[in-house]
Scaffold this motif. Structure first.
Motif, mmCIF file in Angstrom:
data_model
loop_
_atom_site.group_PDB
_atom_site.id
_atom_site.type_symbol
_atom_site.label_atom_id
_atom_site.label_comp_id
_atom_site.label_asym_id
_atom_site.label_seq_id
_atom_site.Cartn_x
_atom_site.Cartn_y
_atom_site.Cartn_z
ATOM 1 N N ASP A 92 0.821 -1.314 -0.110
ATOM 2 C CA ASP A 92 -0.060 0.037 0.155
ATOM 3 C C ASP A 92 0.797 1.292 -0.115
ATOM 4 O O ASP A 92 2.134 1.112 0.342
ATOM 5 N N THR A 93 0.353 2.353 -0.612
ATOM 6 C CA THR A 93 0.978 3.398 -0.554
ATOM 7 C C THR A 93 -0.042 4.638 -0.185
ATOM 8 O O THR A 93 -1.327 4.318 -0.596
ATOM 9 N N THR A 94 0.111 5.781 -0.050
ATOM 10 C CA THR A 94 -0.746 7.109 0.043
ATOM 11 C C THR A 94 -0.177 8.204 -0.713
ATOM 12 O O THR A 94 1.035 8.605 -0.834
ATOM 13 N N LEU A 95 -0.986 8.722 -1.475
ATOM 14 C CA LEU A 95 -0.842 9.915 -2.303
ATOM 15 C C LEU A 95 -1.785 11.253 -1.658
ATOM 16 O O LEU A 95 -2.830 10.771 -1.454
ATOM 17 N N TYR A 96 -1.003 12.387 -1.678
ATOM 18 C CA TYR A 96 -1.633 13.332 -1.146
ATOM 19 C C TYR A 96 -2.018 14.338 -2.092
ATOM 20 O O TYR A 96 -1.728 14.466 -3.010
ATOM 21 N N TYR A 97 -3.524 14.996 -2.083
ATOM 22 C CA TYR A 97 -4.061 15.831 -2.710
ATOM 23 C C TYR A 97 -3.548 17.215 -2.487
ATOM 24 O O TYR A 97 -3.271 17.534 -1.251
ATOM 25 N N GLY A 98 -3.390 18.035 -3.650
ATOM 26 C CA GLY A 98 -2.597 19.216 -3.396
ATOM 27 C C GLY A 98 -2.929 20.137 -5.080
ATOM 28 O O GLY A 98 -3.715 19.512 -5.558
ATOM 29 N N GLU A 99 -2.338 21.367 -4.884
ATOM 30 C CA GLU A 99 -2.518 22.125 -6.151
ATOM 31 C C GLU A 99 -1.008 22.515 -6.641
ATOM 32 O O GLU A 99 -0.195 22.674 -5.810
ATOM 33 N N GLU A 100 -0.981 22.401 -8.076
ATOM 34 C CA GLU A 100 0.206 23.082 -8.591
ATOM 35 C C GLU A 100 -0.164 24.069 -9.980
ATOM 36 O O GLU A 100 -0.821 23.331 -10.738
ATOM 37 N N SER A 101 0.486 25.117 -9.919
ATOM 38 C CA SER A 101 0.047 26.056 -11.044
ATOM 39 C C SER A 101 -1.416 25.933 -11.253
ATOM 40 O O SER A 101 -1.876 25.972 -12.370
ATOM 41 N N GLY A 102 -2.081 25.897 -10.122
ATOM 42 C CA GLY A 102 -3.730 25.972 -10.346
ATOM 43 C C GLY A 102 -4.437 24.905 -10.767
ATOM 44 O O GLY A 102 -5.562 25.073 -10.824
ATOM 45 N N GLY A 103 -3.699 23.762 -10.725
ATOM 46 C CA GLY A 103 -4.215 22.529 -11.371
ATOM 47 C C GLY A 103 -4.173 21.454 -10.134
ATOM 48 O O GLY A 103 -3.188 21.570 -9.116
ATOM 49 N N PRO A 104 -5.200 20.466 -10.208
ATOM 50 C CA PRO A 104 -5.101 19.389 -8.961
ATOM 51 C C PRO A 104 -3.826 18.405 -9.222
ATOM 52 O O PRO A 104 -3.679 18.231 -10.439
ATOM 53 N N VAL A 105 -3.185 17.972 -8.294
ATOM 54 C CA VAL A 105 -1.940 17.106 -8.229
ATOM 55 C C VAL A 105 -2.331 16.131 -7.172
ATOM 56 O O VAL A 105 -2.960 16.544 -6.079
ATOM 57 N N LEU A 106 -1.626 14.815 -7.211
ATOM 58 C CA LEU A 106 -1.599 13.841 -6.324
ATOM 59 C C LEU A 106 -0.039 13.789 -6.078
ATOM 60 O O LEU A 106 0.749 13.457 -7.319
ATOM 61 N N TYR A 107 0.477 13.793 -4.845
ATOM 62 C CA TYR A 107 1.837 13.654 -4.689
ATOM 63 C C TYR A 107 2.164 12.819 -3.462
ATOM 64 O O TYR A 107 1.444 12.510 -2.774
#
Length: 95
Positions: free
Chosen positions: A67-82
């Motif tokens: 298992d792993t976890t990706l975190y939701y955020g924004e980059e350059s005004g668009g959604p990202v998972l990191y």
């Protein structure tokens, strides 16, 4: 279905209905498996969204037990998972 992609590594993540996903070449920190730690993985399994303390994340549970976890955020005004690994963010952008 929502597809996320990392243009630098070619990694893709497809989050599908009913909590299913497929992923190709995702470099991240993995746990709960024999190959725990930082590495690149492909496979499928189930996902769920977690909302804790105003922060959203996506938990990926692979069919082989990893298992792993990706975190939701924004980059350059668009959604990202990191996923932060060794001080570098591995970023997946919504396509």
């Amino acid at each position: 279905m929502r597809e996320w992609k990392n243009g630098d590594t070619g990694a893709t993540l497809d989050l599908r209905d009913k909590g299913k996903f497929t992923v190709k070449n995702l470099r991240a920190q993995y746990s709960s498996c024999s190959s725990s730690g930082l590495h690149t993985k492909s496979g499928e399994g189930t996902w769920k969204s977690l909302d804790l303390a105003g922060s959203t994340s996506v938990a990926l549970d692979f069919s082989d037990g990893c298992d792993t976890t990706l975190y939701y955020g924004e980059e350059s005004g668009g959604p990202v998972l990191y996923n932060s690994a060794e001080g570098a963010d591995i970023v997946m952008k919504l396509t």
